[in-house]
Design a protein around this motif. Structure first.
Motif, mmCIF file in Angstrom:
data_model
loop_
_atom_site.group_PDB
_atom_site.id
_atom_site.type_symbol
_atom_site.label_atom_id
_atom_site.label_comp_id
_atom_site.label_asym_id
_atom_site.label_seq_id
_atom_site.Cartn_x
_atom_site.Cartn_y
_atom_site.Cartn_z
ATOM 1 N N ALA A 385 0.814 -1.226 0.000
ATOM 2 C CA ALA A 385 0.000 0.000 0.000
ATOM 3 C C ALA A 385 0.843 1.269 0.000
ATOM 4 N N ASN A 386 2.054 1.179 0.526
ATOM 5 C CA ASN A 386 2.914 2.364 0.569
ATOM 6 C C ASN A 386 3.880 2.411 -0.605
ATOM 7 N N GLY A 387 3.742 1.474 -1.553
ATOM 8 C CA GLY A 387 4.613 1.459 -2.719
ATOM 9 C C GLY A 387 6.019 0.971 -2.441
ATOM 10 N N LYS A 388 6.163 0.067 -1.489
ATOM 11 C CA LYS A 388 7.491 -0.495 -1.212
ATOM 12 C C LYS A 388 8.096 -1.080 -2.477
ATOM 13 N N TYR A 389 7.253 -1.715 -3.293
ATOM 14 C CA TYR A 389 7.682 -2.208 -4.602
ATOM 15 C C TYR A 389 7.146 -1.222 -5.643
ATOM 16 N N PRO A 390 7.949 -0.267 -6.070
ATOM 17 C CA PRO A 390 7.446 0.849 -6.889
ATOM 18 C C PRO A 390 6.899 0.460 -8.250
ATOM 19 N N ASP A 391 7.350 -0.669 -8.788
ATOM 20 C CA ASP A 391 6.903 -1.073 -10.122
ATOM 21 C C ASP A 391 5.804 -2.123 -10.085
ATOM 22 N N VAL A 392 5.149 -2.205 -8.934
ATOM 23 C CA VAL A 392 4.118 -3.226 -8.718
ATOM 24 C C VAL A 392 2.840 -2.530 -8.251
ATOM 25 N N PRO A 393 1.656 -2.992 -8.687
ATOM 26 C CA PRO A 393 0.400 -2.355 -8.247
ATOM 27 C C PRO A 393 0.288 -2.275 -6.730
ATOM 28 N N ARG A 419 7.041 -17.593 -5.120
ATOM 29 C CA ARG A 419 8.505 -17.732 -5.232
ATOM 30 C C ARG A 419 9.027 -18.326 -3.945
ATOM 31 N N THR A 420 9.879 -19.340 -4.041
ATOM 32 C CA THR A 420 10.524 -19.903 -2.856
ATOM 33 C C THR A 420 12.029 -19.950 -3.080
ATOM 34 N N GLY A 421 12.784 -19.932 -1.999
ATOM 35 C CA GLY A 421 14.239 -19.968 -2.130
ATOM 36 C C GLY A 421 14.940 -19.823 -0.803
ATOM 37 N N LEU A 422 16.191 -19.383 -0.861
ATOM 38 C CA LEU A 422 17.007 -19.236 0.338
ATOM 39 C C LEU A 422 17.602 -17.834 0.458
ATOM 40 N N ALA A 423 17.038 -16.865 -0.270
ATOM 41 C CA ALA A 423 17.538 -15.494 -0.184
ATOM 42 C C ALA A 423 16.395 -14.524 -0.430
ATOM 43 N N GLU A 424 16.518 -13.333 0.143
ATOM 44 C CA GLU A 424 15.517 -12.286 -0.055
ATOM 45 C C GLU A 424 16.205 -10.964 -0.333
ATOM 46 N N ASP A 425 15.438 -9.875 -0.362
ATOM 47 C CA ASP A 425 16.024 -8.565 -0.619
ATOM 48 C C ASP A 425 17.186 -8.312 0.329
ATOM 49 N N PRO A 426 18.313 -7.769 -0.162
ATOM 50 C CA PRO A 426 18.551 -7.294 -1.524
ATOM 51 C C PRO A 426 19.115 -8.351 -2.464
ATOM 52 N N ASP A 427 19.483 -9.531 -1.944
ATOM 53 C CA ASP A 427 20.078 -10.555 -2.812
ATOM 54 C C ASP A 427 19.093 -11.025 -3.867
ATOM 55 N N PHE A 428 17.837 -11.141 -3.485
ATOM 56 C CA PHE A 428 16.778 -11.420 -4.458
ATOM 57 C C PHE A 428 15.901 -10.179 -4.537
ATOM 58 N N ASP A 429 15.926 -9.509 -5.676
ATOM 59 C CA ASP A 429 15.232 -8.233 -5.864
ATOM 60 C C ASP A 429 13.762 -8.505 -6.193
ATOM 61 N N ILE A 430 12.904 -8.377 -5.203
ATOM 62 C CA ILE A 430 11.487 -8.699 -5.383
ATOM 63 C C ILE A 430 10.827 -7.745 -6.371
ATOM 64 N N ASN A 431 11.127 -6.450 -6.260
ATOM 65 C CA ASN A 431 10.513 -5.488 -7.171
ATOM 66 C C ASN A 431 10.849 -5.816 -8.618
ATOM 67 N N LEU A 432 12.120 -6.111 -8.906
ATOM 68 C CA LEU A 432 12.528 -6.448 -10.269
ATOM 69 C C LEU A 432 11.888 -7.753 -10.731
ATOM 70 N N PHE A 433 11.840 -8.731 -9.847
ATOM 71 C CA PHE A 433 11.213 -10.013 -10.175
ATOM 72 C C PHE A 433 9.760 -9.821 -10.601
ATOM 73 N N LEU A 434 8.988 -9.089 -9.797
ATOM 74 C CA LEU A 434 7.582 -8.877 -10.123
ATOM 75 C C LEU A 434 7.421 -7.972 -11.335
ATOM 76 N N LYS A 435 8.297 -7.014 -11.481
ATOM 77 C CA LYS A 435 8.251 -6.125 -12.649
ATOM 78 C C LYS A 435 8.409 -6.948 -13.927
ATOM 79 N N ASN A 436 9.336 -7.906 -13.923
ATOM 80 C CA ASN A 436 9.545 -8.770 -15.088
ATOM 81 C C ASN A 436 8.323 -9.612 -15.393
ATOM 82 N N ILE A 437 7.677 -10.125 -14.356
ATOM 83 C CA ILE A 437 6.459 -10.925 -14.558
ATOM 84 C C ILE A 437 5.328 -10.056 -15.076
ATOM 85 N N LEU A 438 5.145 -8.901 -14.466
ATOM 86 C CA LEU A 438 4.067 -8.009 -14.864
ATOM 87 C C LEU A 438 4.225 -7.500 -16.279
ATOM 88 N N ALA A 439 5.447 -7.394 -16.754
ATOM 89 C CA ALA A 439 5.695 -6.928 -18.123
ATOM 90 C C ALA A 439 5.098 -7.881 -19.148
#
Length: 442
Positions: A385-393, A419-439
Motif C-alpha cells: 500500500a505504501n509502494g514499497k515495490y514501486p513497479d508493482v500495483p 517464489r521460494t528460495g534461500l535469499a531475499e532482498d537485496p540478494d533477491f530483488d522482489i521489485n525487479l522479479f515482479l516487474k519482469n512478470i508483470l511486463a
C-alpha cells in the motif's frame, strides 16, 4: 617470553569471555540445525547431504554437526549442547527439550484428501494448455529465467505464476519439482489467520471481543481483542530478533508450549498505539484457537477439514510443538502448486469452486493497512500500500516467509505469483522479479 605469556593469557581470557557469552546461543544453533534437518528430510524426502550443503549452510548454523536416523535428527556444536528433533506422521518434526516424555501421544490429523478428475486448481489433474491473448509468453519465460540467474546469490528454488486461475508459467531448480514440499516459514501466519476468517464466516467468533486470557483482566491487557492480535497491534512487549537470545528464539528453540510466551508479556502500550511484528502473537492465536474446541483431536483436524484439504492442498502439513499446538508462526510445508492454491483462494475472495469458505469482506480486512505499520501490514498479510515495490500495483498483498518465501496476490492483474528460495532482498530483488512478470501481462 614474558610478552608471549601475557599475549597467551589475554587470548585465553578473551576466549573464555567469548565462550561465556555465546554458550547459550549453542542451544539455538543446535536446535535450528536439528529441527531443520529432521523436518526437511522427513517431510520432503531430500537427502541429509543436500540439507547440510544448502539449507543449513548459513552463519553459525553450519557449525553444528548433525546426525539423522530417518525419523529424528540430533545436532551439537563441537560436542556441546546437543539438541534433538523427533518426527511423527501427520505432525511433522518437533524440537524436544529435557521435559520431553516419549510416552505422550499427540493425535494426528484425520485427513480426507480430495480425489477428483478436475484440473488445477480445483484438482491435481494437469490442465490443458490455455493461451491468453494478453500474455507475452516469451517475456514471461524471460522473467522466470531471470529469477534463477546468478543463483549463487539469488538462491531461487521454485517460481509459479497463475493468471485467471491457470498456471501460465513455472520453473524449478534441479532437485525440486512440483511435488516437493517447501517450508513457508512465516507464510504460515497467513494460513493461521485464514482459520479465523473461516470461523468468523461461520458465526463462531467476533474479532472485536476481548480475548481475556488468565490474568489479563487485572490490567490494560483486558482490552486486547483478536483484531488487535491479527494486526500485531496488541501493545504487548515482544523482541523479534533472530540474531540474539530473544523472545522469538527462546520460544522457537526452548519452549515446550509455544502458545504461552506472548501471553505472559506485559503491555508496553495500549492496543492500536504501536505496531510490533511478533511470531509470539501468531502462536498465541494458535493457542486461543485450540481453546475453541472440546477435544485436541478437533483442534488438530480443524485446519485440514476447514481449509487445507477443502481446497486440495494435500501436501500441506503444519507442524506442532511438544504440547501439540500448531506452530502457527513458522512451520507449514506445501508444494509450490499448493501454496499457489492458497493465493488463489484469496484472489477468488474466499470462494472455492462455488463454495464460500470465508466472507469476501475478509479479503478487505487482511489487505487493509494496519495503523503504525507504514502501509506494509494488514491482518497477518504484508502489503504494498505504501509502494514499497514501486513497479508493482499498490493492491498487491502477500504471505511472506524467511529467506524470501512468498505468495503474492495481485487482484488488479488477476495474478498469483509464488517464489521460494534461500535469499531475499537485496540478494533477491522482489521489485525487479515482479516487474519482469508483470511486463508479460498486457
Amino acid at each position: 617470553m614474558k610478552i608471549l605469556k601475557r599475549i597467551l593469557l589475554i587470548l585465553s581470557v578473551l576466549l573464555i569471555v567469548a565462550v561465556y557469552f555465546n554458550f547459550p546461543k549453542l542451544n539455538f544453533i543446535s536446535g535450528y540445525a536439528s529441527k531443520n534437518m529432521a523436518s526437511t528430510v522427513f517431510i520432503t524426502d531430500r537427502s541429509a547431504e543436500s540439507v547440510e550443503l544448502n539449507d543449513n549452510d548459513v552463519p553459525l548454523i553450519k557449525l553444528a554437526d548433525v546426525e539423522t536416523d530417518g525419523k529424528s535428527a540430533s545436532a551439537s556444536v563441537f560436542g556441546l549442547m546437543e539438541r534433538k528433533a523427533i518426527c511423527n506422521e501427520g505432525l511433522g518434526c518437533t524440537l524436544v527439550n529435557e521435559d520431553y516424555d516419549p510416552n505422550t501421544k499427540i493425535p494426528a490429523p484425520q485427513r480426507v484428501k480430495q480425489k477428483n478428475d478436475l484440473e488445477f486448481p480445483y484438482g491435481d489433474k494437469e490442465a490443458n494448455d490455455t493461451i491468453f491473448s494478453n500474455v507475452d509468453y516469451d517475456q514471461l519465460q524471460k522473467g522466470l529465467d531471470h529469477a534463477f540467474s546468478n543463483n549463487d546469490v539469488q538462491k531461487t528454488r521454485t517460481v509459479l505464476v497463475t493468471h485467471k486461475n491457470h498456471i501460465i508459467g513455472e520453473k524449478y531448480l534441479e532437485g525440486f519439482t512440483k511435488d516437493t514440499p517447501i517450508l513457508g516459514w512465516s507464510m504460515t501466519k497467513s494460513v493461521l489467520a485464514t482459520l479465523y476468517g473461516i470461523l468468523e464466516y461461520q458465526g463462531k467468533l467476533d474479532l472485536n471481543e476481548p480475548v481475556l486470557l488468565n490474568n489479563w483482566d487485572k490490567d490494560d491487557r483486558k482490552k486486547i481483542t483478536l483484531n488487535h492480535l491479527l494486526r500485531m497491534q496488541s501493545g504487548l512487549a515482544w523482541d523479534e530478533d533472530y540474531t540474539s537470545i530473544s523472545d522469538v528464539t527462546r520460544m522457537l528453540f526452548m519452549d515446550a508450549d509455544m502458545t504461552k510466551a506472548q501471553g505472559e508479556k506485559v503491555a508496553i502500550a495500549a492496543p492500536t498505539e504501536i505496531w510490533n511484528y511478533s511470531s509470539g502473537t501468531s502462536n498465541l492465536l494458535s493457542g486461543i484457537l485450540r481453546k475453541r474446541f472440546k477435544t485436541h483431536q478437533e483442534y488438530i483436524n480443524f485446519p485440514y477439514k476447514a481449509l487445507i484439504d477443502k481446497i486440495g492442498m494435500s501436501s500441506m502439513l503444519i507442524e506442532t510443538d511438544m504440547k501439540g499446538n500448531f506452530v502457527g508462526s513458522s512451520y507449514a510445508w506445501a508444494t509450490t502448486r499448493d501454496w499457489a492454491k492458497f493465493g488463489l483462494l484469496y484472489l477468488n475472495k474466499g470462494n472455492w469452486n462455488g463454495e464460500q469458505l470465508f466472507d469476501a469482506s475478509w479479503v478487505d480486512y487482511v489487505s487493509k493497512p494496519t495503523l503504525h505499520s507504514d502501509g506494509t501490514y494488514g491482518g497477518h498479510f504484508w502489503l504494498n500500500a505504501n509502494g514499497k515495490y514501486p513497479d508493482v500495483p499498490r493492491d498487491l498483498y502477500s504471505a511472506n516467509g524467511y529467506q524470501g518465501q512468498r505468495v503474492f496476490i495481485i487482484p488488479s492483474k488477476d495474478l498469483v505469483v509464488v517464489r521460494t528460495g534461500l535469499a531475499e532482498d537485496p540478494d533477491f530483488d522482489i521489485n525487479l522479479f515482479l516487474k519482469n512478470i508483470l511486463a508479460a501481462i498486457k
